[in-house]
Structure formats: C-alpha cells, structure tokens
Design a protein around this motif. Structure first.
Motif, PDB file in Angstrom:
ATOM      1  N   LEU A  18       5.413  14.319   1.570  1.00 59.51           N
ATOM      2  CA  LEU A  18       5.739  14.534   0.155  1.00 59.51           C
ATOM      3  C   LEU A  18       7.101  15.208   0.010  1.00 59.51           C
ATOM      4  N   ASP A  22      10.221  13.672  -2.012  1.00 61.08           N
ATOM      5  CA  ASP A  22      10.837  14.422  -3.107  1.00 61.08           C
ATOM      6  C   ASP A  22      12.347  14.550  -2.917  1.00 61.08           C
ATOM      7  N   LEU A 115       1.302  11.540  -5.315  1.00 61.91           N
ATOM      8  CA  LEU A 115       0.214  12.448  -4.971  1.00 61.91           C
ATOM      9  C   LEU A 115      -1.094  11.686  -4.794  1.00 61.91           C
ATOM     10  N   LEU A 118      -1.013   9.978  -1.430  1.00 60.74           N
ATOM     11  CA  LEU A 118      -1.178  10.925  -0.333  1.00 60.74           C
ATOM     12  C   LEU A 118      -2.629  11.370  -0.187  1.00 60.74           C
ATOM     13  N   THR A 150       6.552   7.927   5.551  1.00 60.70           N
ATOM     14  CA  THR A 150       6.915   7.931   4.135  1.00 60.70           C
ATOM     15  C   THR A 150       7.222   6.516   3.651  1.00 60.70           C
TER      16      THR A 150
END
Length: 278
Positions: A18, A22, A115, A118, A150
């Motif tokens: 994450l 980001d 989210l 994930l 990712t």
C-alpha cells in the motif's frame, strides 16, 4: 481468533504494498511519471515508519458504498479551491484543465479499491520472511518483491519503459496509459510523435491530424513540427509512418502497420466532420 475477526488486520507486507502504491499515486496525482529509482528511494526511506491502516479504516473501505465515497469527495472539494495549475512556461496542465473536478472522486474511489484489494487479495510471496523478521531487517531485494506484488495485485499500478531504458511507474486511476506513454517519451520528440501516430493507428484505429502536435500536451511550433516530420520520414525504422491529405488540404498521419492506405484516407475524411476524441 477467527478468520472473520482477522480479516481487517493488514499484514505488514500488504501495508508495504500500500505504501508503494500511495507513493506512485502521489506522482500521478501531480501528472508526473514516477521514476522507479526515485520510488525505491522514497519507499526505503519511509518503509520503517509508514503507518499501517487500522481495522476501522479497512472495514470502512470494504463496506462503504460508491455513493458515500463520492459524497465525501464532493464535500472535500467544496471545502477547497481547485485551480488549474500552470507550468513555469505558463502552459496549462492539460489533465487539470479538462478534469479538475474528477481528481477528488478518482482519488477517493481508487483509495477505497486499493484497500479492498489488499484485504481480499492473496498478496504475500511464499518465500518471504515472517513479520517479525521484516521488522528486524528487510531483504536486499525487498523493494523489487514489493514492486512486483504491487503491479500484480490489481491495485492500478503499472510500469512503462522509456526509449532510453528508464523504467517508470504510474497509477492508472489518475493517469491513463496513453498519457503515461506521452510522458515517457516527452524528451525524445521524434519518438513521441511516432509513438502517438502508431498508437492511434493500432488502438482506435485512426489517423491523426498533424495539427494535433501543435496543441497541448505536445505544444510544438510549426517549424519544429515540420523538421520533426522531415526527419522521421528520412529514417528507415519509420518507413511505416505515412501521411494522407484530405480534400480540404488537412494532413493526417498514420502507420501502415495497422492501417492500409485506403482506410486511412477514408477515416481522415470522416474525422474532418467530427472532433478527435482524446
């Protein structure tokens, strides 16, 4: 503790995935490609101190409706002013000029979907160290492991390689594949023009009017564009790049790898009767 109780506890590796997503999204939000080496530098600087989303945030992301996300994004938009960003040369950022109101919604939705992915996804290499070992010391190739996860984790992060070999990352909810390709070759004018001609011929398919390159985000002046097209035409590797002239005199460019001459001529005449969609 049951599996249901554990579902909203984010493992450390996923928290690192994450973090990387980001970082890339932040670059794309500024309409910039993220050079992979720079992403690595930022990631390794932040990985030990980056906060792990708590259970409440994860549960809210998994259960919040699209309407609720958009409503919150709209409220945030109303609380601040979104101004069109000007480049140092005074040229308008094309994406911000055309879509200033979409950024908050896109960012909010993409964050929720990251989210969700994930929480629900199986993102953890089997040969990776335990969380306790990760907290102590990161493996030498840890960044590449996180980067690979990712890109493969359906989080919207993609890579692209410039003609010179430099690898970049971008976040598709905030930057389209086409725009990323433009930025990847922006320092090589000939490659930029050829790439756009070929991409339009291959994907849509359609020829492109030469004056397209006089406008943002290309912004060539007429003499520069004329020199570029002459140079492109002299090189053997560009022998697929052709042009056709409409009845009104407008020059269109195409690649005969993907469009034959007759179809290119027909599509060029058709395009003069309707706007060219980006």
């Amino acid at each position: 503790m049951s599996q249901q109780e554990n579902i909203y506890e984010l493992p450390l590796f996923k928290a690192h995935v994450l973090l990387l997503a980001d970082i890339v999204a932040d670059f794309s939000g500024r309409t910039e490609l993220a050079e992979k080496g720079k992403v690595k530098e930022l990631f390794l600087r932040q990985v030990k101190t980056a906060p792990v989303p708590d259970a409440a945030e994860l549960q809210a992301a998994a259960e919040t409706s699209t309407d609720a996300v958009l409503e919150r994004a709209l409220k945030r938009k109303e609380q601040q002013e979104f101004e069109v960003q000007l480049r140092p040369q005074g040229k308008v950022d094309l994406y911000e000029a055309e879509h200033p109101n979409l950024r908050p919604s896109r960012k909010a939705l993409s964050r929720r979907e990251m989210l969700r992915s994930l929480v629900r996804g199986n993102i953890h290499p089997s040969d990776l160290q335990t969380e306790e070992e990760l907290e102590e010391e990161l493996p030498e190739d840890y960044f590449e492991t996180v980067c690979k996860a990712t890109e493969e984790g359906d989080l919207g992060v993609f890579s692209i390689t410039a003609p010179g070999g430099t690898e970049y990352l971008y976040f598709k909810p905030l930057m389209s594949h086409s725009y990323a390709r433009i930025l990847a070759v922006k320092d090589n004018a000939e490659a930029l023009v050829c790439d756009q001609i070929r991409e339009n011929s291959r994907i849509y398919p359609r020829p492109v009017p030469s004056q397209m390159f006089l406008e943002a985000p290309f912004d060539f002046d007429v003499p520069t564009l004329e020199c570029l097209l002459q140079s492109i035409g002299r090189k053997g590797e560009n022998k697929d790049i052709k042009f056709t002239q409409t009845s009104s005199g407008t020059i269109f460019l195409y690649s005969d790898k993907y469009l034959d001459d007759d179809l290119a001529e027909f599509l060029a005449e058709e395009q003069e009767m309707r706007p060219l969609n980006p």
